[in-house]
Design a protein around this motif. Structure first.
Motif, short mmCIF file in Angstrom:
data_model
loop_
_atom_site.label_atom_id
_atom_site.label_comp_id
_atom_site.label_asym_id
_atom_site.label_seq_id
_atom_site.Cartn_x
_atom_site.Cartn_y
_atom_site.Cartn_z
N PRO A 1 64.20 -89.83 -22.05
CA PRO A 1 62.87 -90.08 -21.50
C PRO A 1 61.69 -89.56 -22.34
O PRO A 1 60.74 -90.30 -22.58
CB PRO A 1 62.93 -89.37 -20.13
CG PRO A 1 64.36 -89.47 -19.74
CD PRO A 1 65.15 -89.35 -21.01
N ARG A 2 61.78 -88.32 -22.79
CA ARG A 2 60.63 -87.80 -23.55
C ARG A 2 60.41 -88.56 -24.85
O ARG A 2 59.29 -88.84 -25.23
CB ARG A 2 60.82 -86.30 -23.83
CG ARG A 2 60.02 -85.43 -22.86
CD ARG A 2 60.32 -83.99 -23.10
NE ARG A 2 61.78 -83.80 -23.21
CZ ARG A 2 62.38 -82.63 -23.42
NH1 ARG A 2 61.65 -81.55 -23.56
NH2 ARG A 2 63.69 -82.54 -23.48
N GLU A 3 61.53 -88.90 -25.50
CA GLU A 3 61.41 -89.65 -26.77
C GLU A 3 60.83 -91.04 -26.51
O GLU A 3 59.98 -91.52 -27.26
CB GLU A 3 62.78 -89.77 -27.44
CG GLU A 3 63.23 -88.47 -28.10
CD GLU A 3 64.68 -88.52 -28.57
OE1 GLU A 3 65.22 -89.62 -28.75
OE2 GLU A 3 65.27 -87.43 -28.73
N VAL A 4 61.31 -91.68 -25.44
CA VAL A 4 60.83 -93.03 -25.12
C VAL A 4 59.34 -93.00 -24.81
O VAL A 4 58.56 -93.83 -25.30
CB VAL A 4 61.64 -93.62 -23.94
CG1 VAL A 4 60.93 -94.83 -23.34
CG2 VAL A 4 63.05 -94.00 -24.39
N LEU A 5 58.91 -92.02 -24.01
CA LEU A 5 57.50 -91.97 -23.61
C LEU A 5 56.59 -91.63 -24.79
O LEU A 5 55.40 -91.95 -24.77
CB LEU A 5 57.30 -90.96 -22.48
CG LEU A 5 57.93 -91.37 -21.16
CD1 LEU A 5 57.80 -90.27 -20.11
CD2 LEU A 5 57.33 -92.67 -20.64
N ALA A 6 57.17 -91.03 -25.84
CA ALA A 6 56.36 -90.68 -27.01
C ALA A 6 56.27 -91.84 -28.01
O ALA A 6 55.50 -91.77 -28.97
CB ALA A 6 56.97 -89.46 -27.69
N MET A 7 57.02 -92.92 -27.76
CA MET A 7 56.98 -94.05 -28.71
C MET A 7 55.62 -94.74 -28.62
O MET A 7 55.16 -95.08 -27.53
CB MET A 7 58.09 -95.06 -28.37
CG MET A 7 59.49 -94.59 -28.75
SD MET A 7 60.78 -95.65 -28.05
CE MET A 7 60.33 -97.23 -28.78
N PRO A 8 54.97 -94.97 -29.77
CA PRO A 8 53.63 -95.58 -29.75
C PRO A 8 53.61 -96.92 -29.04
O PRO A 8 52.67 -97.22 -28.31
CB PRO A 8 53.30 -95.76 -31.24
CG PRO A 8 54.27 -94.92 -32.00
CD PRO A 8 55.45 -94.66 -31.13
#
Ligand SMILES: Nc1ncnc2c1ncn2[C@@H]1O[C@H](COP(=O)(O)OP(=O)(O)OP(=O)(O)O)[C@@H](O)[C@H]1O
Ligand SMILES: [Mg+2]
Length: 239
Positions: free
Chosen positions: A222-229
């Motif tokens: 989740p955190r990585e996905v939400l940080a994707m531009p």
């Protein structure tokens, strides 16, 4: 808490006339997993659920549950194989009591013998047992959502897809539904949560999938996905 692959959707596509609502969607879900599915309005989330549940026939792709091919099976057959979904707008039978509403999926699945006892157990799980003899219209909004969940879990699904089970609820009511879904998950049910309430999605999900315009654009932690531009741009930027 994840096991073997439970649901596998491969290349799923759906068109409405000339409009492509879903294109080449691939999603794998493991037994007991908690997946959040997000995306802007109209990005194809409910269409995906409908293709998985059998409420819509997909135009492309194939879907398996526990290795069994679901394509062509009607929703009630899929329900018997362990698939449950709630509807974005709760659809109880207005003239049936709360308890009778939960009995319906059991009767439909041929489990008449223990239907009342099991239905009552489900109402206890969603803390609605005290309202068993009421009519759906006598329930508050959050209670109607809980009834929708009780109906969905009656057949002890392996997979529960909750399509915006929290829309319109207060902060405290959202917490109630999250707690309920976590309890169901702890008992072994894999859950796909479709939700616009981001704190609910992030609190609940072990993995996030993002749809934009009918396509999956992200799938991961989740955190990585939400940080994707591209996620921020296409989805969060519009909030
Ligand atoms: N039965 C239908 N007939 C025609 N078009 C449809 C139908 N169902 C959905 N659509 C269209 O398909 C697209 C995807 O809709 P869908 O309901 O899957 O989006 P969603 O991601 O669930 O949106 P929301 O977050 O608002 O619930 C939308 O453009 C919608 O208008
Ligand atoms: Mg929807």
């Amino acid at each position: 808490m994840s096991g073997a692959v439970l649901l596998r959707a491969e290349g799923v596509g759906k068109r409405f006339g000339g409009f492509t609502a879903l294109a080449d969607v691939n999603i794998e879900l493991r037994a007991g997993e908690r997946l959040g599915l997000i995306g802007p309005n109209g990005s194809g989330k409910s269409t995906f659920v409908n293709c998985i549940s059998g409420d819509f026939a997909a135009h492309d792709g194939k879907v398996t549950l526990g290795g069994q091919l679901l394509d062509g099976l009607k929703p009630h057959r899929r329900a018997r194989l362990g698939l449950a979904r709630t509807f974005q707008l709760p659809q109880p039978f207005a003239s049936l009591t709360v308890l009778e509403n939960v009995r319906v999926p059991l009767l439909f699945a041929g489990e008449a013998a223990h239907a009342s006892a099991r239905a009552f157990e489900c109402l206890e799980q969603v803390e609605l047992a005290a309202k068993a003899d009421k009519l759906p219209k006598e329930l508050t909004q959050v209670e109607q959502r809980r009834l929708e969940l009780a109906r969905a879990i009656a057949l002890r699904p392996q997979l529960l897809i909750a399509d915006e089970a929290m829309a319109g609820l207060s902060h405290a009511e959202v917490d109630q539904i999250i707690a309920l879904l976590l309890r169901m998950n702890a008992a072994g049910t894999a859950v796909i949560m479709i939700e616009h309430i981001m704190r609910a999605v992030t609190e609940f999900s072990e993995r996030l999938v993002v749809f934009v315009a009918g396509r999956k654009i992200a799938d991961g932690e989740p955190r990585e996905v939400l940080a994707m531009p591209e996620v921020e741009g296409a989805y969060l930027g519009k909030q």
